[in-house]
Design a protein around this motif. Sequence first.
Motif, PDB file in Angstrom:
ATOM      1  N   ALA A   1       0.852  -1.189   0.000  1.00 22.23           N
ATOM      2  CA  ALA A   1       0.000   0.000   0.000  1.00 22.23           C
ATOM      3  C   ALA A   1       0.893   1.247   0.000  1.00 22.23           C
ATOM      4  N   ARG A   2       0.693   2.093  -0.977  1.00 19.37           N
ATOM      5  CA  ARG A   2       1.532   3.296  -1.108  1.00 19.37           C
ATOM      6  C   ARG A   2       0.914   4.487  -0.382  1.00 19.37           C
ATOM      7  N   MET A   3       1.740   5.140   0.426  1.00 18.61           N
ATOM      8  CA  MET A   3       1.382   6.439   0.994  1.00 18.61           C
ATOM      9  C   MET A   3       2.027   7.469   0.081  1.00 18.61           C
ATOM     10  N   ARG A   4       1.241   8.422  -0.356  1.00 21.15           N
ATOM     11  CA  ARG A   4       1.744   9.419  -1.286  1.00 21.15           C
ATOM     12  C   ARG A   4       1.828  10.799  -0.627  1.00 21.15           C
ATOM     13  N   VAL A   5       2.563  11.676  -1.257  1.00 22.58           N
ATOM     14  CA  VAL A   5       2.754  13.038  -0.760  1.00 22.58           C
ATOM     15  C   VAL A   5       1.466  13.847  -0.885  1.00 22.58           C
ATOM     16  N   GLY A   6       0.644  13.556  -1.892  1.00 21.46           N
ATOM     17  CA  GLY A   6      -0.608  14.266  -2.113  1.00 21.46           C
ATOM     18  C   GLY A   6      -1.706  13.306  -2.544  1.00 21.46           C
ATOM     19  N   PRO A   7      -2.940  13.817  -2.684  1.00 17.22           N
ATOM     20  CA  PRO A   7      -4.095  12.959  -2.975  1.00 17.22           C
ATOM     21  C   PRO A   7      -4.303  12.634  -4.459  1.00 17.22           C
ATOM     22  N   SER A   8      -3.330  11.962  -5.061  1.00 13.83           N
ATOM     23  CA  SER A   8      -3.434  11.559  -6.457  1.00 13.83           C
ATOM     24  C   SER A   8      -2.263  10.635  -6.763  1.00 13.83           C
ATOM     25  N   THR A   9      -2.423   9.782  -7.774  1.00 19.43           N
ATOM     26  CA  THR A   9      -1.301   8.933  -8.195  1.00 19.43           C
ATOM     27  C   THR A   9      -0.216   9.753  -8.892  1.00 19.43           C
ATOM     28  N   ASN A  10      -0.513  11.019  -9.189  1.00 16.59           N
ATOM     29  CA  ASN A  10       0.497  11.903  -9.785  1.00 16.59           C
ATOM     30  C   ASN A  10       1.540  12.330  -8.758  1.00 16.59           C
ATOM     31  N   TYR A  11       1.241  12.175  -7.467  1.00 14.63           N
ATOM     32  CA  TYR A  11       2.182  12.569  -6.417  1.00 14.63           C
ATOM     33  C   TYR A  11       3.159  11.435  -6.126  1.00 14.63           C
ATOM     34  N   ALA A  12       4.329  11.806  -5.665  1.00 10.12           N
ATOM     35  CA  ALA A  12       5.382  10.832  -5.356  1.00 10.12           C
ATOM     36  C   ALA A  12       4.984   9.926  -4.190  1.00 10.12           C
ATOM     37  N   THR A  13       5.540   8.728  -4.208  1.00  6.02           N
ATOM     38  CA  THR A  13       5.345   7.788  -3.116  1.00  6.02           C
ATOM     39  C   THR A  13       6.248   8.185  -1.956  1.00  6.02           C
TER      40      THR A  13
ATOM     41  N   GLY B   1     -12.059  13.367  -1.909  1.00  5.24           N
ATOM     42  CA  GLY B   1     -12.504  12.405  -2.910  1.00  5.24           C
ATOM     43  C   GLY B   1     -12.317  10.982  -2.394  1.00  5.24           C
ATOM     44  N   HIS B   2     -11.641  10.155  -3.193  1.00  2.00           N
ATOM     45  CA  HIS B   2     -11.366   8.771  -2.792  1.00  2.00           C
ATOM     46  C   HIS B   2     -10.074   8.650  -1.999  1.00  2.00           C
ATOM     47  N   TRP B   3      -9.470   9.763  -1.652  1.00  2.18           N
ATOM     48  CA  TRP B   3      -8.191   9.765  -0.949  1.00  2.18           C
ATOM     49  C   TRP B   3      -8.385  10.091   0.528  1.00  2.18           C
ATOM     50  N   ARG B   4      -7.545   9.466   1.371  1.00  2.00           N
ATOM     51  CA  ARG B   4      -7.581   9.707   2.813  1.00  2.00           C
ATOM     52  C   ARG B   4      -6.198  10.147   3.265  1.00  2.00           C
ATOM     53  N   GLN B   5      -6.174  11.275   3.969  1.00  6.87           N
ATOM     54  CA  GLN B   5      -4.918  11.692   4.575  1.00  6.87           C
ATOM     55  C   GLN B   5      -4.779  10.890   5.858  1.00  6.87           C
ATOM     56  N   VAL B   6      -3.659  10.203   6.001  1.00  5.91           N
ATOM     57  CA  VAL B   6      -3.472   9.292   7.125  1.00  5.91           C
ATOM     58  C   VAL B   6      -2.192   9.614   7.883  1.00  5.91           C
TER      59      VAL B   6
ATOM     60  N   ASP C   1       1.763   5.129  13.090  1.00  8.69           N
ATOM     61  CA  ASP C   1       2.132   5.139  14.506  1.00  8.69           C
ATOM     62  C   ASP C   1       3.427   5.880  14.798  1.00  8.69           C
ATOM     63  N   THR C   2       4.200   6.223  13.782  1.00  9.33           N
ATOM     64  CA  THR C   2       5.423   7.004  13.997  1.00  9.33           C
ATOM     65  C   THR C   2       5.199   8.496  13.790  1.00  9.33           C
ATOM     66  N   GLY C   3       3.979   8.873  13.365  1.00 12.51           N
ATOM     67  CA  GLY C   3       3.664  10.278  13.144  1.00 12.51           C
ATOM     68  C   GLY C   3       3.800  10.715  11.695  1.00 12.51           C
ATOM     69  N   VAL C   4       4.213   9.817  10.798  1.00  9.76           N
ATOM     70  CA  VAL C   4       4.347  10.146   9.381  1.00  9.76           C
ATOM     71  C   VAL C   4       2.958  10.300   8.775  1.00  9.76           C
ATOM     72  N   THR C   5       2.756  11.385   8.031  1.00 10.53           N
ATOM     73  CA  THR C   5       1.467  11.613   7.377  1.00 10.53           C
ATOM     74  C   THR C   5       1.636  11.608   5.867  1.00 10.53           C
ATOM     75  N   GLY C   6       0.562  11.256   5.188  1.00 13.06           N
ATOM     76  CA  GLY C   6       0.540  11.240   3.735  1.00 13.06           C
ATOM     77  C   GLY C   6      -0.858  10.858   3.285  1.00 13.06           C
ATOM     78  N   TRP C   7      -1.004  10.561   2.013  1.00 10.38           N
ATOM     79  CA  TRP C   7      -2.310  10.257   1.431  1.00 10.38           C
ATOM     80  C   TRP C   7      -2.329   8.831   0.896  1.00 10.38           C
ATOM     81  N   MET C   8      -3.446   8.131   1.152  1.00  6.64           N
ATOM     82  CA  MET C   8      -3.648   6.779   0.631  1.00  6.64           C
ATOM     83  C   MET C   8      -5.024   6.711  -0.021  1.00  6.64           C
ATOM     84  N   HIS C   9      -5.117   5.950  -1.098  1.00  8.44           N
ATOM     85  CA  HIS C   9      -6.411   5.754  -1.741  1.00  8.44           C
ATOM     86  C   HIS C   9      -7.287   4.930  -0.798  1.00  8.44           C
ATOM     87  N   SER C  10      -8.577   5.248  -0.750  1.00  6.61           N
ATOM     88  CA  SER C  10      -9.492   4.567   0.172  1.00  6.61           C
ATOM     89  C   SER C  10      -9.565   3.062  -0.080  1.00  6.61           C
TER      90      SER C  10
END
Length: 184
Positions: free
Chosen positions: A58-70, A88-93, A96-105
């Motif tokens: 499962a990829r966490m991305r920098v932004g809410p689209s597959t156009n953003y870097a992993t 949209g279909h993206w969730r900012q998550v 447990d280490t505090g890292v945030t990013g975007w994942m597709h639902s």
Amino acid sequence: MTYQRKIRAGLCVTLVFLSSIGFAGTPPASPVATTAWKTGRQTGLPIPRFASVKSFKARMRVGPSTNYATKWIYIKPGLPMEIINEYGHWRQVRDDTGVTGWMHSALLSGARMAVVAPWLTKNAMLRMDPEATGAVVAELQPRVLLSLHSCSGSWCRVSVKGHSARGYIRQSKLWGAYPGEIFQ
């Protein structure tokens, strides 16, 4: 004859690191303590809330689209994620280490999972009963992956993912359930 099992985290959590963000050794700040609960624009579900990684790779991305870097690739299904925003279909998550990013639902599940708090310096006790005097079933190292079955606000009924160990653990020793949260 009684015996205790020590369950190690090394076999339970695997991440591929693609970013320079590290873990500071203390629990990440919970938005529950600082922000009023709101509901997601797409789902109407509470924000923040916990979910878990559904798929392998499962990829966490920098932004809410597959156009953003992993940013990260999570290769262990079941890892808990805190959903902190929706687009949209993206969730900012947040993990447990505090890292945030975007994942597709589609990569997330509503199944409740938790890890033994990564900021603990001692093992957490898995007990037979939800009380401090309950018999110890196992000692759980930080980051051991658990399935959450219910929480009373102070204790959670759990089972260790991939093992037969099950019992109760203090809610304050988990990342994957909010302090005082109650659910069945």
